[in-house]
Scaffold this active site. Structure first.
Site, PDB file in Angstrom:
ATOM      1  N   HIS A  70      63.462  70.823  33.120  1.00 40.61           N
ATOM      2  CA  HIS A  70      63.128  69.770  32.165  1.00 40.61           C
ATOM      3  C   HIS A  70      62.051  70.229  31.177  1.00 40.61           C
ATOM      4  O   HIS A  70      61.964  69.738  30.071  1.00 40.61           O
ATOM      5  CB  HIS A  70      62.619  68.519  32.902  1.00 40.61           C
ATOM      6  CG  HIS A  70      63.558  68.000  33.935  1.00 40.61           C
ATOM      7  ND1 HIS A  70      64.806  67.512  33.624  1.00 40.61           N
ATOM      8  CD2 HIS A  70      63.448  67.890  35.280  1.00 40.61           C
ATOM      9  CE1 HIS A  70      65.416  67.123  34.726  1.00 40.61           C
ATOM     10  NE2 HIS A  70      64.614  67.345  35.759  1.00 40.61           N
ATOM     11  N   HIS A 104      52.150  71.053  30.901  1.00 42.18           N
ATOM     12  CA  HIS A 104      53.530  71.316  30.481  1.00 42.18           C
ATOM     13  C   HIS A 104      53.708  70.843  29.039  1.00 42.18           C
ATOM     14  O   HIS A 104      52.784  70.261  28.463  1.00 42.18           O
ATOM     15  CB  HIS A 104      54.509  70.605  31.430  1.00 42.18           C
ATOM     16  CG  HIS A 104      54.371  69.123  31.404  1.00 42.18           C
ATOM     17  ND1 HIS A 104      53.545  68.427  32.257  1.00 42.18           N
ATOM     18  CD2 HIS A 104      54.892  68.178  30.576  1.00 42.18           C
ATOM     19  CE1 HIS A 104      53.594  67.140  31.973  1.00 42.18           C
ATOM     20  NE2 HIS A 104      54.403  66.960  30.947  1.00 42.18           N
ATOM     21  N   HIS A 106      56.410  69.373  25.653  1.00 38.51           N
ATOM     22  CA  HIS A 106      57.609  68.685  25.161  1.00 38.51           C
ATOM     23  C   HIS A 106      57.817  69.153  23.725  1.00 38.51           C
ATOM     24  O   HIS A 106      56.871  69.150  22.933  1.00 38.51           O
ATOM     25  CB  HIS A 106      57.408  67.162  25.198  1.00 38.51           C
ATOM     26  CG  HIS A 106      57.091  66.635  26.573  1.00 38.51           C
ATOM     27  ND1 HIS A 106      58.058  66.176  27.441  1.00 38.51           N
ATOM     28  CD2 HIS A 106      55.915  66.506  27.234  1.00 38.51           C
ATOM     29  CE1 HIS A 106      57.496  65.773  28.575  1.00 38.51           C
ATOM     30  NE2 HIS A 106      56.171  65.969  28.478  1.00 38.51           N
ATOM     31  N   GLU A 116      56.265  63.657  22.213  1.00 42.52           N
ATOM     32  CA  GLU A 116      56.656  62.401  22.876  1.00 42.52           C
ATOM     33  C   GLU A 116      55.981  61.221  22.187  1.00 42.52           C
ATOM     34  O   GLU A 116      56.642  60.301  21.729  1.00 42.52           O
ATOM     35  CB  GLU A 116      56.285  62.444  24.367  1.00 42.52           C
ATOM     36  CG  GLU A 116      57.071  63.480  25.128  1.00 42.52           C
ATOM     37  CD  GLU A 116      57.428  63.024  26.534  1.00 42.52           C
ATOM     38  OE1 GLU A 116      56.511  62.882  27.360  1.00 42.52           O
ATOM     39  OE2 GLU A 116      58.639  62.815  26.799  1.00 42.52           O
ATOM     40  N   HIS A 129      50.869  68.209  27.751  1.00 43.90           N
ATOM     41  CA  HIS A 129      50.287  67.245  28.695  1.00 43.90           C
ATOM     42  C   HIS A 129      49.534  67.990  29.781  1.00 43.90           C
ATOM     43  O   HIS A 129      50.116  68.850  30.452  1.00 43.90           O
ATOM     44  CB  HIS A 129      51.388  66.393  29.329  1.00 43.90           C
ATOM     45  CG  HIS A 129      52.022  65.460  28.355  1.00 43.90           C
ATOM     46  ND1 HIS A 129      53.300  64.958  28.524  1.00 43.90           N
ATOM     47  CD2 HIS A 129      51.547  64.921  27.203  1.00 43.90           C
ATOM     48  CE1 HIS A 129      53.569  64.146  27.497  1.00 43.90           C
ATOM     49  NE2 HIS A 129      52.529  64.115  26.686  1.00 43.90           N
ATOM     50  N   THR A 213      56.343  59.973  31.770  1.00 46.76           N
ATOM     51  CA  THR A 213      57.407  59.895  30.763  1.00 46.76           C
ATOM     52  C   THR A 213      58.736  60.427  31.280  1.00 46.76           C
ATOM     53  O   THR A 213      59.670  60.636  30.506  1.00 46.76           O
ATOM     54  CB  THR A 213      57.015  60.666  29.486  1.00 46.76           C
ATOM     55  OG1 THR A 213      56.918  62.064  29.806  1.00 46.76           O
ATOM     56  CG2 THR A 213      55.686  60.166  28.919  1.00 46.76           C
TER      57      THR A 213
HETATM   58  C1  SG7 Z   1      57.578  66.890  33.701  1.00 45.29           C
HETATM   59  O1  SG7 Z   1      56.892  65.674  33.394  1.00 45.29           O
HETATM   60  C2  SG7 Z   1      56.889  67.665  34.808  1.00 45.29           C
HETATM   61  C3  SG7 Z   1      56.565  66.745  36.004  1.00 45.29           C
HETATM   62  C4  SG7 Z   1      55.804  65.534  35.524  1.00 45.29           C
HETATM   63  C5  SG7 Z   1      56.635  64.808  34.495  1.00 45.29           C
HETATM   64  O2  SG7 Z   1      58.910  66.630  34.103  1.00 45.29           O
HETATM   65  O3  SG7 Z   1      55.684  68.164  34.289  1.00 45.29           O
HETATM   66  O4  SG7 Z   1      55.733  67.442  36.925  1.00 45.29           O
HETATM   67  C6  SG7 Z   1      56.119  67.515  38.236  1.00 45.29           C
HETATM   68  C7  SG7 Z   1      55.171  68.210  39.112  1.00 45.29           C
HETATM   69  O5  SG7 Z   1      57.159  67.037  38.604  1.00 45.29           O
HETATM   70  O6  SG7 Z   1      55.560  64.654  36.618  1.00 45.29           O
HETATM   71  C8  SG7 Z   1      54.229  63.745  38.364  1.00 45.29           C
HETATM   72  C9  SG7 Z   1      54.328  64.617  37.186  1.00 45.29           C
HETATM   73  O7  SG7 Z   1      53.355  65.217  36.776  1.00 45.29           O
HETATM   74  C10 SG7 Z   1      55.935  63.565  33.938  1.00 45.29           C
HETATM   75  O8  SG7 Z   1      54.646  63.907  33.431  1.00 45.29           O
HETATM   76  S1  SG7 Z   1      54.200  63.360  32.048  1.00 45.29           S
HETATM   77  O9  SG7 Z   1      54.230  61.918  32.106  1.00 45.29           O
HETATM   78  O10 SG7 Z   1      52.903  63.923  31.808  1.00 45.29           O
HETATM   79  N1  SG7 Z   1      55.231  63.830  30.937  1.00 45.29           N
HETATM   80 ZN    ZN Z   2      54.789  65.376  29.779  1.00 44.52          ZN
END
Ligand code: SG7
Ligand code: ZN
Length: 276
Positions: A70, A104, A106, A116, A129, A213
């Protein structure tokens, strides 16, 4: 790993409009991202400066860069979990101390922006983020069950001709994780503040309560969206857009583009503005 949700660019049949079918909360009333309408934001004197602890030294690590299908995610904890020197934030109107877990990105595609959050209705080139967990909780799983359990710092990017050398390690690593499930250990950790706008620029930000998100869209996140963008080289941004696949090795290639969720209704919420 999780094939139950995706972005429209991967397959419209599992895109954002279907997320509420896999996770009920994604249809909730306090979802993220949102448009930040600067003129509607309410100035709030309690939104003081952040304290970035341990952002100015290289933590023990090692750090791992992962393509999770993702996004590309940099884990900020070593394999043994939190250690001394783990970067933390406090202040900034946050109710507690929050420890950095991962960061990470976007992004869009070769012709379109991919942040986002939007700023006065304008989508920005890319968004980073940095996910932090309230240190009253022992695990991400526990924090996800409590409002204010997570604090995510969001940074926009602006494109420039020259590379931003502080992103060299991450951008170079992308080539080694072109497929879903691949990861690479970085040769060294580095100061996290190198990835941010200059410190003087971090006093202007927006705050609201929202959600993750991505599914399960838990409504537990205190969002901080910084006004000042991070500069990134045009060629560096192009690496995010073109070097990564959302598909595993050997499968039909699906490019990892436009991995942002559309903006969600603000509803009864209010966006606050720091006065920095
Ligand atoms: C991304 O965004 C990953 C996820 C993250 C999610 O899919 O960075 O990370 C993991 C460890 O699954 O979810 C719980 C979490 O951090 C949503 O993060 S966000 O709202 O900052 N975009
Ligand atoms: Zn994010």
């Amino acid at each position: 790993p999780d094939g139950s949700w995706c972005y429209d660019s991967q397959n419209p049949r599992c895109g954002p409009s279907h997320w509420k079918d896999v996770a009920h909360t994604c249809g909730g009333s306090a979802q993220s991202p949102i448009d930040i309408d600067r003129h509607q934001a309410k100035p709030d004197r309690t939104l003081g400066p952040f304290v970035f602890e341990g952002y100015d030294s290289a933590p023990p690590g090692p750090w791992r860069l992962l393509n999770d299908g993702h996004t590309v995610l940099l884990s900020l904890e070593g394999p043994r979990g939190p250690e001394r020197g783990q970067p933390c934030i406090r202040g900034g109107g946050l109710p507690h101390v929050y420890r950095a877990l991962q960061l990470h990105f976007h992004w869009g595609d070769p012709t379109a922006n991919g942040s986002e959050h939007t700023l006065d209705g304008q989508r920005q080139p890319m968004e980073m983020h940095v996910v932090h967990m309230n240190t009253r909780y022992k695990s991400l799983g526990e924090a996800r069950g409590h409002p204010g359990g997570l604090a995510v710092l969001a940074f926009f990017f602006k494109v420039q001709t020259e590379d931003n050398d502080n992103y060299h390690t991450i951008v170079t690593g992308l080539k080694n994780i072109s497929h879903q499930g691949q990861s690479v250990e970085l040769a060294s950790t580095f100061r996290l503040d190198k990835l941010l706008p200059g410190r003087a620029r971090l006093s202007r930000y927006y705050r609201y309560s929202g959600s993750l998100t991505t599914p399960a869209c838990d409504e537990v996140v205190l969002w901080t969206v910084f006004e000042e963008p991070v500069p990134i080289g045009r060629a560096q941004l192009a690496q995010f857009v073109s070097a990564l696949q959302a598909s595993p090795p050997g499968a039909r290639p699906v490019s990892m583009t436009n991995n942002f969720r559309p903006v969600q209704p603000l509803g009864a919420r209010r966006v606050l503005a720091s006065r920095g």
